[in-house]
Scaffold this motif. Structure first.
Motif, PDB file in Angstrom:
ATOM      1  N   ASN A  89       0.837  -1.197   0.000  1.00 27.74           N
ATOM      2  CA  ASN A  89       0.000   0.000   0.000  1.00 27.74           C
ATOM      3  C   ASN A  89       0.875   1.251   0.000  1.00 27.74           C
ATOM      4  N   HIS A  90       0.226   2.400  -0.006  1.00 30.62           N
ATOM      5  CA  HIS A  90       0.923   3.685   0.094  1.00 30.62           C
ATOM      6  C   HIS A  90       0.461   4.406   1.354  1.00 30.62           C
ATOM      7  N   THR A 133       7.983   7.619  -2.934  1.00 26.40           N
ATOM      8  CA  THR A 133       7.591   7.551  -4.347  1.00 26.40           C
ATOM      9  C   THR A 133       7.436   8.942  -4.944  1.00 26.40           C
ATOM     10  N   TYR A 174       5.730   4.191  -0.550  1.00 26.13           N
ATOM     11  CA  TYR A 174       5.317   2.810  -0.770  1.00 26.13           C
ATOM     12  C   TYR A 174       5.672   2.028   0.486  1.00 26.13           C
ATOM     13  N   LYS A 218       6.806  -1.084   2.278  1.00 26.73           N
ATOM     14  CA  LYS A 218       7.557  -2.263   1.856  1.00 26.73           C
ATOM     15  C   LYS A 218       7.257  -3.519   2.673  1.00 26.73           C
TER      16      LYS A 218
END
Length: 122
Positions: free
Chosen positions: A25-26, A79, A89, A91
């Motif tokens: 996800n962000h 990003t 982002y 990780k």
């Protein structure tokens, strides 16, 4: 002699509740402390982060630097930046708990004093 950790950026969790972030996800990191912390947004107590990071930079949030085995620290990759906000982002999947978490920026100079006012009083 004084032993300090150097400049620290704090993520402010005003709710104090656990925040679960899911890998893939962000999340947006913002200096706007009025925004409620969630899996989508993390308010920080530093207004210039977007000025010093760039796409591809690595950020770590949590009690420990990321080793890949714990689930209480978060590994992020920048990003983009948008105004004062940093979009990252996620990780790895991790759950952040508590009112304050430390954010570490890998290999980026942060223009904050090494000694806080508290350190100077010691």
């Amino acid at each position: 002699m004084l032993d300090t950790v150097g400049p620290e950026i704090q993520v402010h969790n005003s709710t104090g509740g656990a925040i679960e972030l899911i890998g893939g996800n962000h999340v947006t990191i913002t200096p706007d402390l009025s925004k409620a912390p969630s899996a989508d947004i993390l308010p920080i107590k530093f207004g210039d982060l977007a000025k010093v990071v760039k796409k591809g930079d690595t950020l770590f949030i949590g009690q420990y630097l990321f080793t890949g085995s714990e689930t209480t620290s978060l590994w992020l990759e920048v990003t983009e930046t948008s105004g004062a906000e940093v979009i990252c982002y996620v990780k790895n999947t991790a759950t952040l708990s508590g009112p304050i978490f430390t954010l570490h920026v890998s290999q980026v100079h942060i223009s904050m004093p090494t000694l806080s006012e508290y350190d100077k009083q010691l």
